[in-house]
Write a protein that holds these residues in place. Sequence first.
Motif, PDB file in Angstrom:
ATOM      1  N   ALA A 279       0.997  -1.298   0.033  1.00  0.00           N
ATOM      2  CA  ALA A 279      -0.002   0.002   0.100  1.00  0.00           C
ATOM      3  C   ALA A 279       0.824   1.225  -0.176  1.00  0.00           C
TER       4      ALA A 279
ATOM      5  N   LYS B  77      -2.375   6.481  -2.381  1.00  0.00           N
ATOM      6  CA  LYS B  77      -3.724   5.949  -1.432  1.00  0.00           C
ATOM      7  C   LYS B  77      -4.791   6.646  -1.851  1.00  0.00           C
TER       8      LYS B  77
ATOM      9  N   MET C 113      -8.586   3.444   1.236  1.00  0.00           N
ATOM     10  CA  MET C 113      -7.261   2.899   2.106  1.00  0.00           C
ATOM     11  C   MET C 113      -6.896   3.782   3.395  1.00  0.00           C
ATOM     12  N   ARG C 114      -7.184   5.242   3.167  1.00  0.00           N
ATOM     13  CA  ARG C 114      -6.905   5.906   4.073  1.00  0.00           C
ATOM     14  C   ARG C 114      -7.706   5.806   5.400  1.00  0.00           C
TER      15      ARG C 114
ATOM     16  N   GLU D  12      -6.817   2.646   7.238  1.00  0.00           N
ATOM     17  CA  GLU D  12      -5.721   2.967   7.869  1.00  0.00           C
ATOM     18  C   GLU D  12      -6.200   3.579   9.451  1.00  0.00           C
TER      19      GLU D  12
END
Length: 166
Positions: free
Chosen positions: A4, A9, A13-14, A17
């Motif tokens: 990743a 990103k 994805m952010r 996370e």
Amino acid sequence: MVKASKLQKTNAMRELERAGIAFEVREYEDDGEHARGLGVAIAEQLGEDPHQGFKTLVTVSPAGNHVVCCIPVADELDFKAAARAVGEKSLAMLPTKELTAVTGYVRGGCSPVGMRKRFPTVIDETCLLFDQIHISGGRCGLSITLAPGDLVAHTGAVVAPIVRKG
């Protein structure tokens, strides 16, 4: 497996996370053709079980309420069952031309995570048959693998039988 950190990103994805949810990211060849059977073709390209790949469909009720539905890539949505699962009278597909404005995603890259706004979400019950499922990574050519329980908990999704029975 693509790391990743080497990719630009996406919102999906952010958000995962920030929530501390474990996930893996994989890239696949995107030829720009978004036709029926695309999800199955992607699963085959990645060497994944198509039953574990879930496509994201955005629907709308007559009252204008948006509902996100996640179903296995080879299946068809049962609109009546999905509406019942979230307490709506009926649902229809959101017109494609409205998808980006509503979700922030394009057709073929729509993820149930990281949309512009949180919408009620319903995921087909078959997701619970697997330790890991695959969803869109938030852009065409990107797939995210994660635990279905993490996806359900993060999105506040209802898990219900929402695919058409053949």
